[in-house]
Write an enzyme that holds these catalytic residues in place. Structure first.
Site, PDB file in Angstrom:
ATOM      1  N   ASP A  82       0.824  -1.204   0.000  1.00  0.00           N
ATOM      2  CA  ASP A  82       0.000   0.000   0.000  1.00  0.00           C
ATOM      3  C   ASP A  82       0.866   1.264   0.000  1.00  0.00           C
ATOM      4  O   ASP A  82       1.739   1.442   0.860  1.00  0.00           O
ATOM      5  CB  ASP A  82      -0.898  -0.018   1.238  1.00  0.00           C
ATOM      6  CG  ASP A  82      -2.191   0.744   1.049  1.00  0.00           C
ATOM      7  OD1 ASP A  82      -2.438   1.241  -0.058  1.00  0.00           O
ATOM      8  OD2 ASP A  82      -2.970   0.808   2.013  1.00  0.00           O
ATOM      9  N   ASP A  83       0.620   2.142  -0.973  1.00  0.00           N
ATOM     10  CA  ASP A  83       1.254   3.468  -1.032  1.00  0.00           C
ATOM     11  C   ASP A  83       2.769   3.397  -1.247  1.00  0.00           C
ATOM     12  O   ASP A  83       3.498   4.315  -0.852  1.00  0.00           O
ATOM     13  CB  ASP A  83       0.968   4.269   0.241  1.00  0.00           C
ATOM     14  CG  ASP A  83      -0.490   4.676   0.368  1.00  0.00           C
ATOM     15  OD1 ASP A  83      -1.313   4.170  -0.408  1.00  0.00           O
ATOM     16  OD2 ASP A  83      -0.810   5.497   1.239  1.00  0.00           O
ATOM     17  N   CYS A  91      -6.249   4.401  -3.278  1.00  0.00           N
ATOM     18  CA  CYS A  91      -6.269   2.948  -3.089  1.00  0.00           C
ATOM     19  C   CYS A  91      -7.469   2.274  -3.746  1.00  0.00           C
ATOM     20  O   CYS A  91      -7.319   1.338  -4.541  1.00  0.00           O
ATOM     21  CB  CYS A  91      -6.260   2.624  -1.599  1.00  0.00           C
ATOM     22  SG  CYS A  91      -4.918   3.382  -0.673  1.00  0.00           S
ATOM     23  N   HIS A 134      -9.768  -2.741  -1.566  1.00  0.00           N
ATOM     24  CA  HIS A 134      -9.943  -1.699  -0.568  1.00  0.00           C
ATOM     25  C   HIS A 134     -11.029  -2.154   0.406  1.00  0.00           C
ATOM     26  O   HIS A 134     -12.066  -2.672  -0.018  1.00  0.00           O
ATOM     27  CB  HIS A 134     -10.332  -0.377  -1.229  1.00  0.00           C
ATOM     28  CG  HIS A 134     -10.233   0.791  -0.303  1.00  0.00           C
ATOM     29  ND1 HIS A 134      -9.025   1.283   0.130  1.00  0.00           N
ATOM     30  CD2 HIS A 134     -11.183   1.556   0.283  1.00  0.00           C
ATOM     31  CE1 HIS A 134      -9.234   2.304   0.941  1.00  0.00           C
ATOM     32  NE2 HIS A 134     -10.534   2.487   1.057  1.00  0.00           N
ATOM     33  N   ASP A 179      -0.004   0.120  -5.238  1.00  0.00           N
ATOM     34  CA  ASP A 179      -1.264   0.521  -5.857  1.00  0.00           C
ATOM     35  C   ASP A 179      -1.231   1.936  -6.425  1.00  0.00           C
ATOM     36  O   ASP A 179      -2.072   2.290  -7.252  1.00  0.00           O
ATOM     37  CB  ASP A 179      -2.442   0.348  -4.889  1.00  0.00           C
ATOM     38  CG  ASP A 179      -2.247   1.053  -3.547  1.00  0.00           C
ATOM     39  OD1 ASP A 179      -1.163   1.622  -3.302  1.00  0.00           O
ATOM     40  OD2 ASP A 179      -3.194   1.023  -2.730  1.00  0.00           O
ATOM     41  N   HIS A 180      -0.305   2.761  -6.011  1.00  0.00           N
ATOM     42  CA  HIS A 180      -0.099   4.094  -6.577  1.00  0.00           C
ATOM     43  C   HIS A 180       1.177   4.648  -5.977  1.00  0.00           C
ATOM     44  O   HIS A 180       1.823   4.010  -5.127  1.00  0.00           O
ATOM     45  CB  HIS A 180      -1.276   5.038  -6.290  1.00  0.00           C
ATOM     46  CG  HIS A 180      -1.729   5.005  -4.863  1.00  0.00           C
ATOM     47  ND1 HIS A 180      -0.994   5.549  -3.834  1.00  0.00           N
ATOM     48  CD2 HIS A 180      -2.828   4.446  -4.289  1.00  0.00           C
ATOM     49  CE1 HIS A 180      -1.602   5.345  -2.696  1.00  0.00           C
ATOM     50  NE2 HIS A 180      -2.722   4.661  -2.932  1.00  0.00           N
TER      51      HIS A 180
END
Length: 542
Positions: A66-67, A106, A159, A359-360
């Site tokens: 995540d992130d 997300c 999510h 995810d980003h």
């Protein structure tokens, strides 16, 4: 055998190349109607002939982080951020250096990735949306389950709290085994009793002096993943497995055991190369960092530093938050290493496709932005590492790729039928993709690929559509039809153009430069044409 292929081409020589437990037919071919000699290899010419037998199905270990921005370790040319385990994974993988998410948040990004469809198709434009709102589609793990796999998951894959419910991993029918969540899933950290809410959130970072890795949720997720591997190999050895492992960190708040913070003395922490917003930025563009500023300490620092669109945080505050992000990145790298070590020790590596993705991206003060929720390079650019037994090892690909490619890629590498391209209206199409399989790049990382990657971000009544090409990032902010889920190109609210050759840190928006008018016109047409005009070549499966 494809009759159109036979009638159009005459092979002068043939070679059978084993791959993915099947084979590729490579030929040097002469086009019967035109004469010139072409090489048909994978998608380079571009006919991909792959026929993996059912017995050749590979296991899949999919690791979601995540992130996680693609600025860490030797693998992503950032050695000051210590990630020895992801570096080690890269030595047996193809590392994709230019992969982009479809939206820098997300829920939107994961809905796109796990359905193989873009946000305008999924109708998920915020973290609160469920991918089934636009169609009862088969998700990525469900597709593997339908094709004879035992599927298991833990941590953050979908999510949370948007579809079937948190306890079911959001897609109840996708999982063969009970889904696992660690305590404190929203925070991914200790202690569990931290207050929540816009003005009562805990600090944005915490160096925990007493917690061990196994007492922090991501450590628990790693332990569960190891137990899942053991269970899958002992109790479900008659089927291949698809195991999805989703780590929460380095998502805010940046909490980790103290030893990971000790790896980064504050005096050694770097500052962003470009801490200022680009010159000539449209009013609609800048994100006011609400996620970051919802934490008490960040809000207080912003007030003290007079933080605004034109005024960055102080150097010391900037270093403090960058250090915390680096520490949690090293922490999650250690958890990834534990899972990969277990895969090796169980003798599974040689028959398992391993894919790691973020995810980003994430801003750490670049462009005077913190967190995500922008269309800038730092928010849309993501890591993607793919290890396949038959693929290249220790190599990189500079091809422009997208997270929407993950679904067809894993299907292809595992030996399953690759979903076909979605029609314009795919609401009633159970399985299809708006991406393309990256399997050819796993074999030949330097081959010619797509000319652009596409992302988007909503801002009020506007939607920012952005396109990354080899050299440029071009963005148009336009009105959005929320009923039809389409842009209104004629209602333009702002334009951005960045040149990564002359300006790699996005300091100047060239969109209003009259000398760039022809280029803007060309890129605008390419953006409006969209991803359907992006692919080159075609794939034929026998």
């Amino acid at each position: 055998h494809d009759s159109s292929f036979v009638s159009d081409y005459r092979c002068n020589s043939l070679r059978v190349v084993p791959v993915y437990g099947g084979w590729i037919l490579e030929c040097v071919a002469e086009m019967a109607s035109k004469g010139p000699l072409v090489v048909v290899l994978l998608a380079l010419g571009s006919f991909l002939l792959v026929a993996p037998p059912a017995s050749a199905k590979r296991n899949v270990l999919m690791i979601a982080v995540d992130d996680l921005r693609p600025h860490f370790g030797q693998v992503y040319d950032t050695p000051q951020v210590l990630t020895p385990n992801m570096d080690k994974l890269a030595t047996r993988s193809v590392t994709f250096k230019r992969t982009y998410c479809q939206a820098a948040t997300c829920g939107v990004s994961r809905s796109s990735l796990l359905t193989g469809r873009r946000p305008d198709t999924t109708h998920v434009l915020s973290n609160g949306g469920c991918f089934r709102s636009a169609g009862n589609w088969t998700s990525l793990p469900h597709y593997f389950k339908n094709n004879g796999y035992t599927t298991a998951g833990g941590g953050k894959i979908f999510h949370p709290g948007v579809c079937d419910g948190y306890e079911f991993g959001e897609d109840k029918l996708a999982w063969s085994l009970p889904y696992y969540h660690a305590p404190c899933p929203q925070l991914g950290s200790l202690p569990c009793a931290e207050p929540r809410g816009p003005k009562t959130r805990p600090h944005s970072w915490f160096s925990n002096e007493t917690a061990t890795d196994n007492q922090v949720p991501d450590g628990m997720i790693a332990l569960n993943a190891i137990e899942q591997l053991q269970n899958l190999t002992k109790s479900h050895s008659d089927t291949p497995f698809f195991l999805a492992v989703g780590f929460h960190k380095p998502h805010l708040p940046h909490f980790a055991p103290k030893k990971y913070f000790d790896m980064y003395p504050i005096g050694n922490v770097d500052l962003p190369a470009n801490p200022d917003v680009p010159k000539g930025l449209p009013n609609v563009t800048w994100n006011n960092c609400n996620e970051f500023l919802s934490y008490q300490d960040a809000e207080a620092e912003a007030k003290k530093d007079h933080f605004s669109q034109q005024t960055p945080l102080s150097d010391m505050d900037t270093k403090t938050h960058r250090r915390a992000y680096y520490a949690t990145t090293s922490f999650v790298d250690a958890q990834i290493g534990r899972v990969l070590e277990a895969l090796d020790s169980m003798g599974l590596t040689n028959n398992t496709v391993v894919m790691l993705w973020g995810d980003h991206g994430w801003h750490l003060g670049e462009n005077n932005e913190w967190a995500k929720h922008t269309n800038f390079e730092h928010a849309t650019h993501v890591p993607l590492i793919v290890s396949s037994p038959e693929g290249q090892h220790g190599t990189v690909s500079q091809a422009l790729t997208e997270l929407v490619d993950v679904y067809p890629t894993l299907a292809d590498l595992a030996g399953l039928p690759v979903p076909t391209e979605c029609p314009v209206d795919s609401s009633n199409v159970d399985v299809c993709t708006e991406g393309r399989s990256l399997a050819p790049l796993v074999l030949k990382p330097n081959m010619t690929w797509s000319p652009a990657a596409f992302s988007q971000w909503p801002k009020g009544s506007a939607m920012g559509y952005t396109m990354r090409t080899e050299r440029y990032r071009y963005t148009e902010w336009v009105s959005y039809n929320h009923t039809a889920h389409v842009p209104v190109w004629s209602e333009l609210k702002g334009t951005e153009l960045y040149d990564f050759v002359s300006d790699p840190t996005e300091t100047l928006n060239h969109a209003s430069d009259v000398k760039m008018a022809d280029l803007v016109h060309q890129l605008s047409a390419q953006l409006h044409a969209g991803w359907r005009h992006n692919a080159e070549g075609r794939t034929v499966r026998l």
